[in-house]
Design a protein around this motif. Structure first.
Motif, short mmCIF file in Angstrom:
data_model
loop_
_atom_site.label_atom_id
_atom_site.label_comp_id
_atom_site.label_asym_id
_atom_site.label_seq_id
_atom_site.Cartn_x
_atom_site.Cartn_y
_atom_site.Cartn_z
N SER A 188 -21.81 37.37 20.78
CA SER A 188 -21.40 37.02 22.13
C SER A 188 -20.68 37.47 22.64
N SER A 194 -16.27 29.22 28.46
CA SER A 194 -17.92 29.81 28.31
C SER A 194 -18.13 31.01 26.89
N THR A 230 -20.73 33.06 25.05
CA THR A 230 -22.05 33.31 25.64
C THR A 230 -23.00 33.33 24.26
N VAL A 274 -30.18 31.20 28.27
CA VAL A 274 -31.03 32.43 28.89
C VAL A 274 -32.06 33.19 28.49
N VAL A 279 -25.83 29.84 26.03
CA VAL A 279 -24.23 29.95 27.01
C VAL A 279 -23.78 28.45 26.67
N ALA A 336 -30.42 34.52 24.47
CA ALA A 336 -28.84 33.86 24.61
C ALA A 336 -28.69 32.40 24.76
#
Length: 301
Positions: A128, A61, A63, A89, A101, A99
């Motif tokens: 990130s 994952s 971000t 996000v 994801v 952001a």
């Protein structure tokens, strides 16, 4: 005049219910059989009872800070990243994107390199963050959550039997609670929702929500209050129980609207609860009422 009309409508419904309450059980029976069939087909096709998301399957994952088009990125990288999913996000106040994801089964270093090539800039600690969950850990966590749901349901059933100490009324409560969970699970799968660990926790919460009105109904019906008839006791429980359920449902819907734009975890929890509470209304006031009424009529002296 109004009072007479209300009384007439009430008497008509009472007469209808007294005549057809056993027939009404066919409705939940058909729905439950359909749910079992759907879950069987779903399990045969997917190898599990739910569609698991990143938190349960494991993977990478990333971000990434900034405003990035989620759909375009997903389309562009779907052939390069393994099972890529994106989630935006938002800022809780301004509702602006803060952001993106990106979740994938591609290993962290490889996924980071592919994203850097797509974005044309380096991903570092300032713009990130990277998270990796081992598939083994995700699978073990999933099994533990499933076990927790099963244990919670079994303990709930044991408590119900201890409270009422009668087989049929206790089983009516348990059957209704089980039907809530089964129907909710079926609809969630039908909608294609990828279940996270938060979603499974919501099913734990649903067990509690499912039995409160059933226990209220059963307690009111089994205990005679003065000269109230069986139908009067059921209607009294209905007014109290519906007030409880609708209050909870309105609160959860309101919370769902508020959090839907910025929290996928809370969104999934509240979505499961909304679906479950709607099915709870049906199963309590159709399934459980019919079963408990049948039992009481059969045991009247």
């Amino acid at each position: 005049m109004e009072e007479n009309v209300k009384k007439t409508l009430g008497e008509r419904f009472e007469g209808f219910h007294d005549k057809y309450y056993k027939h009404l059980l066919l409705i939940p029976l058909v729905i439950v059989l359909f749910c079992f069939a759907y879950i069987f087909v779903f399990y045969s096709a997917n190898g599990d009872f739910i569609i698991k998301d990143f938190s349960l399957t494991g993977g990478t994952s990333l971000t990434i800070q900034g405003q990035i088009d989620a759909e375009v990125l997903k389309q562009e990288l779907s052939g390069k990243l393994d099972e890529v999913e994106t989630r935006v996000v938002y800022d809780i106040v301004t509702r602006e994107q803060t952001a993106l994801v990106v979740q994938t089964k591609t290993p962290p270093e490889e996924a980071k390199k592919i994203l850097e090539e797509y974005l044309t800039y380096e991903l570092n600690n300032e713009n990130s963050s990277v998270e990796f969950i081992s598939p083994t850990i995700g699978e073990n966590f999933y099994k533990q959550l499933l076990m927790a749901v099963v244990i919670a349901f079994v303990l709930m059933g044991a408590v119900v039997f201890v409270i009422f100490r009668k087989f049929v009324p206790s089983m009516a409560v348990i059957i209704s609670a089980f039907a809530d969970i089964l129907m909710t699970l079926t609809l969630v799968n039908f909608l294609g929702v990828k279940m996270s660990s938060a979603g499974l926790v919501a099913f734990l919460m649903l067990i509690g929500y499912s039995v409160d009105t059933d226990i209220l109904l059963t307690n009111r019906v089994l205990k005679a209050y003065g000269d109230f008839s069986l139908n009067q006791r059921i209607f009294g429980a209905f007014k109290t129980g519906m007030t409880m359920t609708l209050t909870a449902l309105i609160a959860v819907i309101f919370a769902l609207v508020i959090v839907s734009s910025f929290s996928i975890v809370l969104t999934q929890i509240f979505t499961v609860l909304v679906i479950g509470l709607c099915f709870d209304i049906f199963n309590t006031w159709v399934t459980n009422v019919s079963l408990i009424k049948w039992y009481m009529r059969k045991n009247e002296h």
